[in-house]
Write a protein that holds these residues in place. Structure first.
Motif, PDB file in Angstrom:
ATOM      1  N   LEU A   6    -121.041  22.672  33.126  1.00  0.00           N
ATOM      2  CA  LEU A   6    -121.511  23.363  31.773  1.00  0.00           C
ATOM      3  C   LEU A   6    -121.576  24.829  32.232  1.00  0.00           C
ATOM      4  CD1 LEU A   6    -124.000  20.748  30.677  1.00  0.00           C
ATOM      5  CD2 LEU A   6    -121.488  20.767  30.493  1.00  0.00           C
ATOM      6  N   VAL A   7    -121.032  25.672  31.459  1.00  0.00           N
ATOM      7  CA  VAL A   7    -120.912  27.116  31.424  1.00  0.00           C
ATOM      8  C   VAL A   7    -121.348  27.632  30.136  1.00  0.00           C
ATOM      9  CG1 VAL A   7    -119.420  29.167  31.984  1.00  0.00           C
ATOM     10  CG2 VAL A   7    -119.112  26.973  33.244  1.00  0.00           C
ATOM     11  N   CYS A   8    -122.038  28.761  30.086  1.00  0.00           N
ATOM     12  CA  CYS A   8    -122.477  29.356  29.047  1.00  0.00           C
ATOM     13  C   CYS A   8    -122.823  30.834  29.481  1.00  0.00           C
ATOM     14  CB  CYS A   8    -123.522  28.758  27.988  1.00  0.00           C
ATOM     15  SG  CYS A   8    -123.956  29.639  26.641  1.00  0.00           S
ATOM     16  N   GLY A   9    -122.075  31.880  29.024  1.00  0.00           N
ATOM     17  CA  GLY A   9    -122.545  33.361  29.570  1.00  0.00           C
ATOM     18  C   GLY A   9    -121.675  34.287  28.763  1.00  0.00           C
ATOM     19  N   PRO A  10    -121.708  35.506  29.107  1.00  0.00           N
ATOM     20  CA  PRO A  10    -120.890  36.665  28.619  1.00  0.00           C
ATOM     21  C   PRO A  10    -119.381  36.361  28.993  1.00  0.00           C
ATOM     22  CG  PRO A  10    -122.538  37.337  29.932  1.00  0.00           C
ATOM     23  CD  PRO A  10    -122.611  36.128  30.191  1.00  0.00           C
ATOM     24  N   PRO A  11    -118.377  36.865  28.018  1.00  0.00           N
ATOM     25  CA  PRO A  11    -116.964  36.503  28.408  1.00  0.00           C
ATOM     26  C   PRO A  11    -116.570  36.637  29.384  1.00  0.00           C
ATOM     27  CG  PRO A  11    -117.445  37.465  25.977  1.00  0.00           C
ATOM     28  CD  PRO A  11    -118.832  37.391  26.875  1.00  0.00           C
ATOM     29  N   ALA A  12    -116.816  37.912  30.112  1.00  0.00           N
ATOM     30  CA  ALA A  12    -116.324  38.307  31.467  1.00  0.00           C
ATOM     31  C   ALA A  12    -116.758  37.235  32.379  1.00  0.00           C
ATOM     32  CB  ALA A  12    -116.746  39.584  31.856  1.00  0.00           C
ATOM     33  N   GLU A  39    -117.553  33.939  31.910  1.00  0.00           N
ATOM     34  CA  GLU A  39    -116.714  32.782  31.887  1.00  0.00           C
ATOM     35  C   GLU A  39    -115.439  32.961  32.072  1.00  0.00           C
ATOM     36  OE1 GLU A  39    -117.258  30.751  28.157  1.00  0.00           O
ATOM     37  OE2 GLU A  39    -119.305  30.910  27.991  1.00  0.00           O
ATOM     38  N   LYS A  40    -114.819  34.043  32.120  1.00  0.00           N
ATOM     39  CA  LYS A  40    -113.280  34.253  32.419  1.00  0.00           C
ATOM     40  C   LYS A  40    -113.141  34.143  33.891  1.00  0.00           C
ATOM     41  CE  LYS A  40    -111.201  37.192  30.229  1.00  0.00           C
ATOM     42  NZ  LYS A  40    -110.429  38.899  29.913  1.00  0.00           N
ATOM     43  N   ALA A  41    -114.235  34.661  34.775  1.00  0.00           N
ATOM     44  CA  ALA A  41    -114.191  34.879  36.020  1.00  0.00           C
ATOM     45  C   ALA A  41    -114.272  33.183  36.373  1.00  0.00           C
ATOM     46  CB  ALA A  41    -114.986  35.569  36.674  1.00  0.00           C
ATOM     47  N   LEU A  42    -115.187  32.319  35.807  1.00  0.00           N
ATOM     48  CA  LEU A  42    -115.459  31.019  36.224  1.00  0.00           C
ATOM     49  C   LEU A  42    -114.286  30.310  35.987  1.00  0.00           C
ATOM     50  CD1 LEU A  42    -119.136  30.518  35.204  1.00  0.00           C
ATOM     51  CD2 LEU A  42    -118.075  30.777  37.564  1.00  0.00           C
ATOM     52  N   LYS A  43    -113.890  30.159  34.763  1.00  0.00           N
ATOM     53  CA  LYS A  43    -112.652  29.246  34.137  1.00  0.00           C
ATOM     54  C   LYS A  43    -111.040  29.719  34.144  1.00  0.00           C
ATOM     55  CE  LYS A  43    -113.491  27.764  30.139  1.00  0.00           C
ATOM     56  NZ  LYS A  43    -113.889  27.687  28.635  1.00  0.00           N
ATOM     57  N   GLY A  44    -110.932  31.022  34.626  1.00  0.00           N
ATOM     58  CA  GLY A  44    -109.620  31.605  34.664  1.00  0.00           C
ATOM     59  C   GLY A  44    -109.070  31.813  33.338  1.00  0.00           C
ATOM     60  N   THR A  45    -107.777  32.299  33.332  1.00  0.00           N
ATOM     61  CA  THR A  45    -106.972  32.823  31.999  1.00  0.00           C
ATOM     62  C   THR A  45    -105.737  32.055  31.918  1.00  0.00           C
ATOM     63  OG1 THR A  45    -106.135  34.809  33.281  1.00  0.00           O
ATOM     64  CG2 THR A  45    -108.189  35.111  32.132  1.00  0.00           C
ATOM     65  N   LYS A  46    -105.527  31.967  30.858  1.00  0.00           N
ATOM     66  CA  LYS A  46    -104.078  31.129  30.522  1.00  0.00           C
ATOM     67  C   LYS A  46    -103.149  32.395  30.230  1.00  0.00           C
ATOM     68  CE  LYS A  46    -105.950  27.097  28.424  1.00  0.00           C
ATOM     69  NZ  LYS A  46    -106.063  26.309  26.996  1.00  0.00           N
ATOM     70  N   GLY A  47    -101.698  32.001  30.731  1.00  0.00           N
ATOM     71  CA  GLY A  47    -100.614  33.204  30.708  1.00  0.00           C
ATOM     72  C   GLY A  47     -99.463  32.278  30.220  1.00  0.00           C
ATOM     73  N   TRP A  48     -98.376  33.211  29.999  1.00  0.00           N
ATOM     74  CA  TRP A  48     -96.975  32.702  29.445  1.00  0.00           C
ATOM     75  C   TRP A  48     -96.492  32.224  30.737  1.00  0.00           C
ATOM     76  CZ3 TRP A  48     -96.131  32.506  24.555  1.00  0.00           C
ATOM     77  CH2 TRP A  48     -96.765  33.487  23.797  1.00  0.00           C
ATOM     78  N   VAL A  49     -95.802  31.087  30.607  1.00  0.00           N
ATOM     79  CA  VAL A  49     -95.040  30.119  31.693  1.00  0.00           C
ATOM     80  C   VAL A  49     -96.024  30.268  32.979  1.00  0.00           C
ATOM     81  CG1 VAL A  49     -92.865  29.855  32.393  1.00  0.00           C
ATOM     82  CG2 VAL A  49     -92.998  31.227  30.169  1.00  0.00           C
ATOM     83  N   LEU A 101    -112.522  25.958  43.309  1.00  0.00           N
ATOM     84  CA  LEU A 101    -113.356  25.179  44.078  1.00  0.00           C
ATOM     85  C   LEU A 101    -113.011  23.529  43.791  1.00  0.00           C
ATOM     86  CD1 LEU A 101    -116.861  26.737  43.161  1.00  0.00           C
ATOM     87  CD2 LEU A 101    -116.000  26.602  45.360  1.00  0.00           C
ATOM     88  N   GLY A 102    -112.165  23.238  43.010  1.00  0.00           N
ATOM     89  CA  GLY A 102    -111.628  21.909  43.041  1.00  0.00           C
ATOM     90  C   GLY A 102    -111.899  21.145  41.917  1.00  0.00           C
ATOM     91  N   TYR A 103    -112.527  21.735  40.594  1.00  0.00           N
ATOM     92  CA  TYR A 103    -112.805  21.055  39.511  1.00  0.00           C
ATOM     93  C   TYR A 103    -111.900  21.253  38.623  1.00  0.00           C
ATOM     94  CZ  TYR A 103    -117.519  21.160  41.279  1.00  0.00           C
ATOM     95  OH  TYR A 103    -118.751  21.002  42.176  1.00  0.00           O
ATOM     96  N   THR A 104    -111.596  19.969  37.890  1.00  0.00           N
ATOM     97  CA  THR A 104    -110.557  20.066  36.892  1.00  0.00           C
ATOM     98  C   THR A 104    -111.069  20.409  35.495  1.00  0.00           C
ATOM     99  OG1 THR A 104    -111.204  17.562  36.565  1.00  0.00           O
ATOM    100  CG2 THR A 104    -109.433  18.237  38.282  1.00  0.00           C
ATOM    101  N   ALA A 105    -109.836  20.676  34.698  1.00  0.00           N
ATOM    102  CA  ALA A 105    -110.516  20.910  33.320  1.00  0.00           C
ATOM    103  C   ALA A 105    -111.302  19.955  32.611  1.00  0.00           C
ATOM    104  CB  ALA A 105    -109.140  21.333  32.352  1.00  0.00           C
ATOM    105  N   ASP A 106    -111.132  18.898  32.709  1.00  0.00           N
ATOM    106  CA  ASP A 106    -112.082  17.725  32.050  1.00  0.00           C
ATOM    107  C   ASP A 106    -113.196  17.658  32.536  1.00  0.00           C
ATOM    108  OD1 ASP A 106    -110.937  16.925  34.436  1.00  0.00           O
ATOM    109  OD2 ASP A 106    -111.198  14.635  33.786  1.00  0.00           O
ATOM    110  N   GLN A 107    -113.591  18.114  33.644  1.00  0.00           N
ATOM    111  CA  GLN A 107    -114.926  18.446  34.457  1.00  0.00           C
ATOM    112  C   GLN A 107    -115.815  19.451  33.638  1.00  0.00           C
ATOM    113  OE1 GLN A 107    -113.581  17.935  38.439  1.00  0.00           O
ATOM    114  NE2 GLN A 107    -115.603  16.773  38.560  1.00  0.00           N
ATOM    115  N   ILE A 108    -115.211  20.383  32.994  1.00  0.00           N
ATOM    116  CA  ILE A 108    -115.920  21.815  32.593  1.00  0.00           C
ATOM    117  C   ILE A 108    -115.953  21.626  31.132  1.00  0.00           C
ATOM    118  CG2 ILE A 108    -115.554  24.178  32.709  1.00  0.00           C
ATOM    119  CD1 ILE A 108    -113.583  23.822  35.030  1.00  0.00           C
ATOM    120  N   TYR A 109    -116.999  22.194  30.725  1.00  0.00           N
ATOM    121  CA  TYR A 109    -117.430  22.364  29.282  1.00  0.00           C
ATOM    122  C   TYR A 109    -118.101  23.707  29.047  1.00  0.00           C
ATOM    123  CZ  TYR A 109    -118.885  21.669  24.394  1.00  0.00           C
ATOM    124  OH  TYR A 109    -119.074  21.718  23.081  1.00  0.00           O
ATOM    125  N   SER A 110    -117.608  24.543  28.040  1.00  0.00           N
ATOM    126  CA  SER A 110    -118.220  25.771  27.705  1.00  0.00           C
ATOM    127  C   SER A 110    -118.979  25.372  26.251  1.00  0.00           C
ATOM    128  CB  SER A 110    -117.109  26.839  27.463  1.00  0.00           C
ATOM    129  OG  SER A 110    -116.564  26.960  28.668  1.00  0.00           O
TER     130      SER A 110
END
Length: 331
Positions: free
Chosen positions: A292-298, A300-310, A321-330
């Motif tokens: 579970l993640v809750c904090g400033p945008p910077a 959360e971005k560092a922990l969860k990464g960013t999405k980009g084009w293609v 660290l090996g965690y998948t998207a379905d294991q993470i909740y913001s």
């Protein structure tokens, strides 16, 4: 002070109409309505507003509750009167609000928040901000919010200015539905005021005798003084040995601070036991970890990464660290 009427609408919530010829006002009103519509977006999960439903969500015995709907359960706007305030540190206040029925709890489930709605300094557009209650959800008659004052923050400045007897319009927001023992371990990563939903859930898990979930909490703050829930968390750690592990990371610690200096990094998480290797051990023992993640945008971005084009996005620390998207909740 006049008697408290919970059904009375805050006069600041409704504004006198302006001339239709003023285009900017029309846009403002439309935007205000759209802003209130955000509430519907927050209500992305249905919850029960009954006494039984609230008991299941807050570890209470349904026999202790009156039948029918509880004050803050289900959809709707509510006007709450401020009972008292307490300064927790240099920039955080605890606001204690009265519920309409002093004998009943709020009716909120674990991880629920309150959407606060106000018109600071006579603004035409409403300011909406969610805050997570931090008192025991089973407590009858009251709900408490911890509010950090941000420079230039419209809502936090308004809430810090409230005096006992003033009212605030709120609406309940259901968040992630927590199921006891669904995960053997929950890793909570909080930054600053993002601790409030974590604290609510920590207490809810530990005070439920049926929930055996193990908790690791990493809380990053600017200074030692910002750890405004340190005593409460220490009491829970002592009362429930082996169930809760807390790690504090301070950007600018005091000279005699017992906490590590820095920010929430991969190294900090690995040292706390939040890592791919730890997750693999959980899986081998037929358990799993929820992050579970809750904090400033910077953060959360560092922990969860960013999405980009293609595929142009960037991996976050948790993915590394090996965690998948379905294991993470913001929150």
């Amino acid at each position: 002070m006049p008697p408290y009427n919970p059904f009375k609408i805050n006069p600041n919530f409704l504004r006198p109409p302006l001339k239709a010829s003023v285009m900017s006002t029309q846009v403002a009103v439309a935007a205000g309505v759209a802003g209130l519509g955000i509430y519907a977006f927050y209500l992305r999960r249905n919850t029960s507003g009954s006494a039984t439903g609230a008991a299941l969500a807050t570890n209470m015995d349904a026999s202790d509750l009156k039948p029918g709907k509880l004050p803050l359960s289900g959809f709707g706007f509510h006007s709450l009167r401020l009972h008292s305030t307490e300064l927790m540190n240099h920039n955080t206040k605890k606001l204690r609000f009265e519920l309409p029925d002093p004998s009943q709890p709020a009716g909120l489930g674990l991880t629920s928040a309150l959407l606060t709605i106000s018109f600071p300094k006579g603004r035409w557009l409403p300011v909406l901000r969610p805050y997570t209650p931090t008192n025991d959800l089973n407590e009858p008659g009251f709900v408490e919010l911890m509010v950090k004052l941000y420079p230039g923050g419209k809502q936090s400045t308004h809430l810090h200015s409230l005096q006992p007897g003033d009212t605030l319009t709120v609406a309940p927001i259901p968040e992630m539905k927590w199921t006891p023992n669904k995960h053997s371990h929950v890793a909570m990563i909080a930054g600053g005021a993002g601790i409030t939903p974590m604290y609510q859930l920590v207490r809810g898990i530990l005070t439920n005798p049926e929930d055996k979930t193990r908790i690791t909490l990493v809380w990053g703050v600017n200074t030692d003084e910002d750890i405004f829930l340190r005593d409460q968390l220490a009491q829970l750690e002592e009362k429930y040995p082996g169930r809760l592990k807390t790690v504090y990371v301070v950007a600018q610690p005091d000279a005699q601070s017992p906490h590590q200096r820095g920010y929430v990094t991969r190294q900090v998480l690995e040292q706390a036991g939040i890592s791919g290797a730890a997750a693999a051990v959980e899986k081998s023992s037929k358990g799993d970890t929820k992050v579970l993640v809750c904090g400033p945008p910077a953060m959360e971005k560092a922990l969860k990464g960013t999405k980009g084009w293609v595929g142009g996005g960037k991996k976050g620390v948790l993915q590394e660290l090996g965690y998948t998207a379905d294991q993470i909740y913001s929150f």
